[in-house]
Design an enzyme around this catalytic site. Structure first.
Site, short mmCIF file in Angstrom:
data_model
loop_
_atom_site.label_atom_id
_atom_site.label_comp_id
_atom_site.label_asym_id
_atom_site.label_seq_id
_atom_site.Cartn_x
_atom_site.Cartn_y
_atom_site.Cartn_z
N CYS A 1 3.66 -2.55 6.59
CA CYS A 1 2.75 -3.71 6.53
C CYS A 1 3.14 -4.81 7.51
O CYS A 1 2.33 -5.70 7.78
CB CYS A 1 2.70 -4.27 5.11
SG CYS A 1 2.00 -3.11 3.94
N ASN B 1 -5.14 -4.57 0.29
CA ASN B 1 -4.02 -4.54 1.26
C ASN B 1 -4.32 -3.46 2.29
O ASN B 1 -4.26 -2.27 1.99
CB ASN B 1 -2.73 -4.24 0.49
CG ASN B 1 -1.50 -4.17 1.39
OD1 ASN B 1 -1.63 -4.16 2.62
ND2 ASN B 1 -0.34 -4.10 0.78
N HIS C 1 0.23 -11.77 5.36
CA HIS C 1 -0.14 -10.40 5.00
C HIS C 1 -0.82 -10.44 3.64
O HIS C 1 -0.39 -11.15 2.73
CB HIS C 1 1.13 -9.54 4.95
CG HIS C 1 0.87 -8.17 4.39
ND1 HIS C 1 -0.14 -7.37 4.85
CD2 HIS C 1 1.50 -7.48 3.39
CE1 HIS C 1 -0.13 -6.23 4.15
NE2 HIS C 1 0.84 -6.27 3.26
N1 COA Z 1 -4.31 -1.42 -14.37
C1 COA Z 1 -3.84 -1.74 -15.58
N2 COA Z 1 -2.53 -1.82 -15.88
C2 COA Z 1 -1.65 -1.55 -14.89
C3 COA Z 1 -2.08 -1.21 -13.59
C4 COA Z 1 -3.46 -1.14 -13.35
N3 COA Z 1 -3.96 -0.84 -12.15
N4 COA Z 1 -0.98 -1.01 -12.84
C5 COA Z 1 0.09 -1.23 -13.61
N5 COA Z 1 -0.32 -1.55 -14.86
C6 COA Z 1 0.50 -1.88 -16.03
C7 COA Z 1 1.88 -1.28 -15.95
O1 COA Z 1 1.88 0.05 -16.42
C8 COA Z 1 2.67 -2.20 -16.84
O2 COA Z 1 2.44 -1.84 -18.18
P1 COA Z 1 3.64 -1.91 -19.26
O3 COA Z 1 4.05 -3.36 -19.29
O4 COA Z 1 2.98 -1.40 -20.48
O5 COA Z 1 4.69 -1.01 -18.70
C9 COA Z 1 2.00 -3.56 -16.61
O6 COA Z 1 0.72 -3.29 -16.05
C10 COA Z 1 2.78 -4.47 -15.67
O7 COA Z 1 3.18 -3.73 -14.53
P2 COA Z 1 3.98 -4.40 -13.37
O8 COA Z 1 4.21 -3.38 -12.30
O9 COA Z 1 5.17 -5.13 -13.91
O10 COA Z 1 2.91 -5.48 -12.87
P3 COA Z 1 3.06 -6.63 -11.85
O11 COA Z 1 2.66 -7.90 -12.47
O12 COA Z 1 4.38 -6.58 -11.12
O13 COA Z 1 1.92 -6.28 -10.79
C11 COA Z 1 1.75 -5.31 -8.60
C12 COA Z 1 1.97 -5.07 -10.08
C13 COA Z 1 1.90 -3.99 -7.87
C14 COA Z 1 0.34 -5.84 -8.44
C15 COA Z 1 2.76 -6.34 -8.06
O14 COA Z 1 4.03 -6.00 -8.52
C16 COA Z 1 2.79 -6.45 -6.56
O15 COA Z 1 1.85 -6.90 -5.94
N6 COA Z 1 3.93 -6.10 -5.95
C17 COA Z 1 4.21 -6.33 -4.56
C18 COA Z 1 3.39 -5.49 -3.65
C19 COA Z 1 3.77 -5.81 -2.23
O16 COA Z 1 3.91 -6.94 -1.84
N7 COA Z 1 3.98 -4.82 -1.42
C20 COA Z 1 4.45 -5.08 -0.11
C21 COA Z 1 3.45 -4.82 0.88
S1 COA Z 1 2.87 -3.17 0.80
#
Ligand code: COA
Length: 327
Positions: A114, A284, A254
């Site tokens: 990215c 993204n 980004h």
């Molecule tokens: N729909 C519903 N629930 C979902 C889901 C979806 N699409 N994806 C994950 N969940 C659930 C998980 O299973 C978890 O459930 P649990 O608590 O029962 O285990 C819960 O939601 C929380 O998951 P978590 O991964 O902790 O969520 P988060 O708040 O961290 O959000 C992202 C997830 C991926 C959106 C976030 O972590 C993120 O944006 N990360 C950085 C990405 C990034 O910057 N990448 C770099 C560039 S590529």
């Protein structure tokens, strides 16, 4: 007057097919509410079956060249930042060179996930400052939809396809790329990776069965590093150039997650009207996210001659990067 690279044209292209959060509700156990709240994404663009990364590059490049009033034959170097090229070899840049009839350009791909567009910008800028080339086409493009696991709700809701391009020309004066800053921490390589298909796990029936040809991400861990890192990155970039935050006309981050972007802006005390946002419409798009956002703010007239703009990115590697530009 110093020799600088100036962006003289921008262009972008996203596929026509729109995939909304409501469409995703039908594919995996997710909801529009969860995706909107946790990411800010409402919809993303997805390529058609026969559409490739180089096709997206071509459309974005044509628009950038037209905006710069530069002919393909005048381009001396093409850099495509991508991690999802048409094929492992030849480079997508070579395929773009052919499609564009940029007969005088050397061409290569660059992969910093990215952060790829900013690694490419830094590379192009240094070629120009060294006097090696005077006109460079830089494209950030990714077709993430072919490399994400449509059964994995934690990643498939995040990404989209697209391309953004800029024409860089050498110019003497105060305007242009002022500084670029690149960083990598390979210790955190497994935070975001696509483990199959390379020399470690060459393609096989087993890698297919184990779903190793899809993006894996430790979302929460990545999120925490991103927020910490991006604030420091912006502060350090301004400090290196003796610039105050109030002198910045626009931050172009980004587009991974609206919560990351808002947290960075809040920590910096930067009003959100100075931050470019388009992830609600595209998700993204990896290497394409910054050049698409840049093209939009340019075409909307949101940045003016002599404005300072700061571009910042974060992605697999882990990599992160910034660029300060006097427009
Ligand atoms: N729909 C519903 N629930 C979902 C889901 C979806 N699409 N994806 C994950 N969940 C659930 C998980 O299973 C978890 O459930 P649990 O608590 O029962 O285990 C819960 O939601 C929380 O998951 P978590 O991964 O902790 O969520 P988060 O708040 O961290 O959000 C992202 C997830 C991926 C959106 C976030 O972590 C993120 O944006 N990360 C950085 C990405 C990034 O910057 N990448 C770099 C560039 S590529």
């Amino acid at each position: 007057m110093p020799l600088r690279s100036r962006i003289t044209g921008t262009g972008s292209y996203t596929p026509e097919n729109v995939l909304t959060n409501l469409d995703l509700e039908k594919k995996v156990d997710t909801s529009d509410e969860w995706i909107t709240e946790r990411t800010g994404i409402k919809e993303r663009r997805i390529v058609g079956d026969s559409e490739t990364t180089s096709d997206l590059c071509l459309e974005a490049s044509k628009r950038a060249l037209q905006a710069a009033d530069v002919k393909p034959a005048d381009i001396e170097l093409i850099i495509v930042a991508t991690m999802s090229g048409d094929m492992p070899m030849p480079s997508t840049a070579a395929l773009l060179q052919k499609k564009l009839h940029a007969i005088n350009a050397a061409a290569f791909d660059l992969n910093a996930a990215c952060s790829g567009f900013l690694f490419g910008l830094s590379t192009a800028d240094n070629f120009i400052k060294a006097g090696t080339y005077r006109k460079i086409l830089l494209v950030g493009a990714d077709v993430m939809s072919k490399f994400i696991d449509w059964q994995d709700r934690s990643t498939c809701v995040l990404f989209g396809d697209g391309a953004g391009a800029v024409v860089l020309e050498s110019s003497r004066g105060a305007r242009g790329v002022i500084s670029t800053h690149l960083f990598t921490d390979g210790n955190l390589w497994d935070f975001i990776c696509l483990p199959g298909g390379g020399s470690q796990n060459p393609p096989s029936a087993k890698t297919m069965k184990d779903r190793l040809h899809f993006v894996k991400m430790k979302g929460n861990e990545t999120f925490k590093v991103a927020v910490r890192t991006l604030e420091k990155l912006v502060v350090d970039t301004l400090k290196k150039n003796n610039l105050k935050l109030s002198e910045l006309a626009m931050l172009i981050p980004h587009q991974a997650n609206l919560r990351i972007i808002k947290a960075t802006a809040e920590r910096l005390n930067l009003p959100m009207n100075k931050v470019a946002i388009n992830l609600d419409r595209y998700g993204n798009t990896s290497s394409a996210s910054i050049p698409i956002a840049l093209d939009e703010v340019v075409r909307e007239g949101r940045i003016k001659k002599d404005d300072y703009i700061l571009l910042e990115a974060f992605g697999a590697g882990l990599t992160w990067a910034s660029a300060l530009i006097k427009w």
